[in-house]
Design a protein around this motif. Sequence first.
Motif, PDB file in Angstrom:
ATOM      1  N   PRO A   8      -3.941   0.010  17.463  1.00 51.88           N
ATOM      2  CA  PRO A   8      -2.203   0.206  17.040  1.00 51.88           C
ATOM      3  C   PRO A   8      -2.741  -1.100  15.504  1.00 51.88           C
ATOM      4  N   VAL A   9      -1.556  -0.419  14.288  1.00 55.11           N
ATOM      5  CA  VAL A   9      -1.773  -0.728  13.337  1.00 55.11           C
ATOM      6  C   VAL A   9      -1.627  -2.101  13.607  1.00 55.11           C
ATOM      7  N   ARG A  10      -0.285  -2.788  13.957  1.00 53.60           N
ATOM      8  CA  ARG A  10       0.693  -4.016  13.885  1.00 53.60           C
ATOM      9  C   ARG A  10      -0.763  -5.038  14.174  1.00 53.60           C
ATOM     10  N   PHE A 167       5.121   6.980  20.365  1.00 57.34           N
ATOM     11  CA  PHE A 167       6.829   6.966  20.656  1.00 57.34           C
ATOM     12  C   PHE A 167       7.513   7.680  19.106  1.00 57.34           C
ATOM     13  N   VAL A 168       6.611   6.445  18.355  1.00 57.50           N
ATOM     14  CA  VAL A 168       7.284   6.167  16.549  1.00 57.50           C
ATOM     15  C   VAL A 168       6.065   6.908  15.856  1.00 57.50           C
ATOM     16  N   THR A 173       5.199   9.637   8.309  1.00 52.00           N
ATOM     17  CA  THR A 173       4.313  10.630   6.686  1.00 52.00           C
ATOM     18  C   THR A 173       4.523   9.731   5.773  1.00 52.00           C
ATOM     19  N   ILE A 174       2.984   9.119   5.354  1.00 51.44           N
ATOM     20  CA  ILE A 174       2.511   8.323   4.547  1.00 51.44           C
ATOM     21  C   ILE A 174       1.991   9.579   3.056  1.00 51.44           C
ATOM     22  N   SER A 175       2.510   9.437   1.796  1.00 48.85           N
ATOM     23  CA  SER A 175       1.740  10.623   0.858  1.00 48.85           C
ATOM     24  C   SER A 175       0.578   9.710  -0.054  1.00 48.85           C
ATOM     25  N   ASP A 176      -0.577  10.285  -0.810  1.00 47.42           N
ATOM     26  CA  ASP A 176      -1.174   9.800  -1.352  1.00 47.42           C
ATOM     27  C   ASP A 176      -0.590   9.203  -2.392  1.00 47.42           C
ATOM     28  N   LEU A 469       1.280   0.843   5.196  1.00 49.03           N
ATOM     29  CA  LEU A 469       2.461   1.374   4.695  1.00 49.03           C
ATOM     30  C   LEU A 469       2.400   1.695   5.929  1.00 49.03           C
ATOM     31  N   MET A 470       1.946   2.058   6.789  1.00 45.56           N
ATOM     32  CA  MET A 470       2.161   2.870   8.309  1.00 45.56           C
ATOM     33  C   MET A 470       3.315   1.837   9.212  1.00 45.56           C
ATOM     34  N   GLN A 471       2.813   0.244   8.840  1.00 43.01           N
ATOM     35  CA  GLN A 471       3.099  -0.979   9.983  1.00 43.01           C
ATOM     36  C   GLN A 471       5.044  -1.198   9.254  1.00 43.01           C
ATOM     37  N   ARG A 472       4.889  -1.548   7.761  1.00 42.80           N
ATOM     38  CA  ARG A 472       5.771  -1.571   7.154  1.00 42.80           C
ATOM     39  C   ARG A 472       6.787  -0.064   7.173  1.00 42.80           C
TER      40      ARG A 472
END
Length: 503
Positions: A8-10, A167-168, A173-176, A469-472
């Motif tokens: 988990p990233v958080r 679930f989230v 999606t995070i781009s380059d 970025l995923m976390q944000r």
Amino acid sequence: MMSGLRHPVRALSLAIVLSVWVSASALAAGKPAPRPAPAQAASEQFVDGIAAIVDKEVITLAQVDAKAVQVRRQMEQQRIPVPEASVLRRQVLQQMINATLQDHEAKRVGIRVSDAQVDRAVQTIAQRNRITVDQLRREIANSGMSWDDYRADLRAQIQDDILRQRFVEDRITISDSDVDAFLAMNAGQPMVAPRAAAPTSEPAPAPTGPELVELAQILIEVPDYAADSVVQEKRKQAEAILRKLKSGADFAGVAAASSNGPQALQGGNMGIRPLHDWPDLFSQAIANTPAGGISGVVQSGRGFHILKVLRRGYAQRPAPQSAQAAPARSAQAPAPETDATRAPSPSGPMMVTQTHARHILIKTSKVVDDAKARAILEGLRTRIEHGESFAELAKRYSEDASAPQGGDLGWLNPGETVPAFEQAMNALQDGQVSEPVKSPFGWHLIQVEGRQTKNMEQEFRRMQARRELMQRRIGPAYEDWLDQLRAQAYIDNRLEKVAGGER
């Protein structure tokens, strides 16, 4: 993305800040919930001490008030104006309702956080704070919170991490180009304000990547299928709040008192991200709004929003790095947590041992318990030992997103998977298959296909940036998911009923 495997990233940030915790409610200590004195029309609502009912679970006033004390201390430490007691109570209750919905969802899908997982989290928190577990316990006691309540809160955070990942996160999606912008911004250089005039003595710093905007919001929520009269009432409420803000009221304080958004008690702060990642409705509303400015009232499917631009600008291109190499990190060192206020990692070579692995995941649920999941994997392991292909069995039986690829996870870096999975993987020789391994997300069979050592400096920086970025960006997807849970549940919010009657 691999569901149920990646760590988990958080970060457990709430648990790391030791000074904000307070004692738990008297109810948890075995004392009866105090009945409030009958007062005006509210007496009938609260004569039984019940604040809300979520499906069949009761949330008492005593629990709400105990949590409100904790939240008040946190807000004071963050210098967010604290709303009056009745408003704070309602905001806290809404958070508790959301937490209860998540607990119910975790039970529905069979997510259980074991004592061993909590123990590992406690050890990690102590290590990050550079203290022993005994010292951590003393710090918690000094803050006024019991150790049992601290562990219970930590268990809830771990459960929320697992739910969000399952679930989230798969919706994001995070781009380059997003990663490029994040790395530039966190290189220790200030943001360059958009459309700013360049000094005459020297050229303006070169911006790189998309425009970055940090937003806060006040949300006045409109119920689904609300009558036109209700919609107009909510619009008038939002317009009154906007007039109050334009008269000089503190945005964070008004958000804490009035917003229905999940960030209300954080002053409405929704974080920072590239402009194009905000909803189009928001991007258009603040297109010409400078930092510190406030939008008009913006209507969406959820209700009426008022936005404040906290910061906006471009990341300044970082200065060239020194050619001198930094010492290499240990190949088996866990990946450090990212921090939004600094660069994700230093420059210099970083030699890392990567592992190429496959796995088969069987998730637990009410139908498939731990014993059954383990038995399924033991049967599959026997078949592999008798010559069947691991990859083919993964395609047929694995419940992970990697199943179509035969369970192939590619090259994994240290710290990239959850600890139980990584520990079992690291103990395998090339070509070897593990015994069934339990992780927070189910049971796994793991096969190691090979290992390699690689300089991962740039990849590591980008991986850390992507995690941050995923976390944000979890926020909007998380809100959508909570909306779905609320729509499926029975919720009797008695505090909200009383507040509506008073209005």
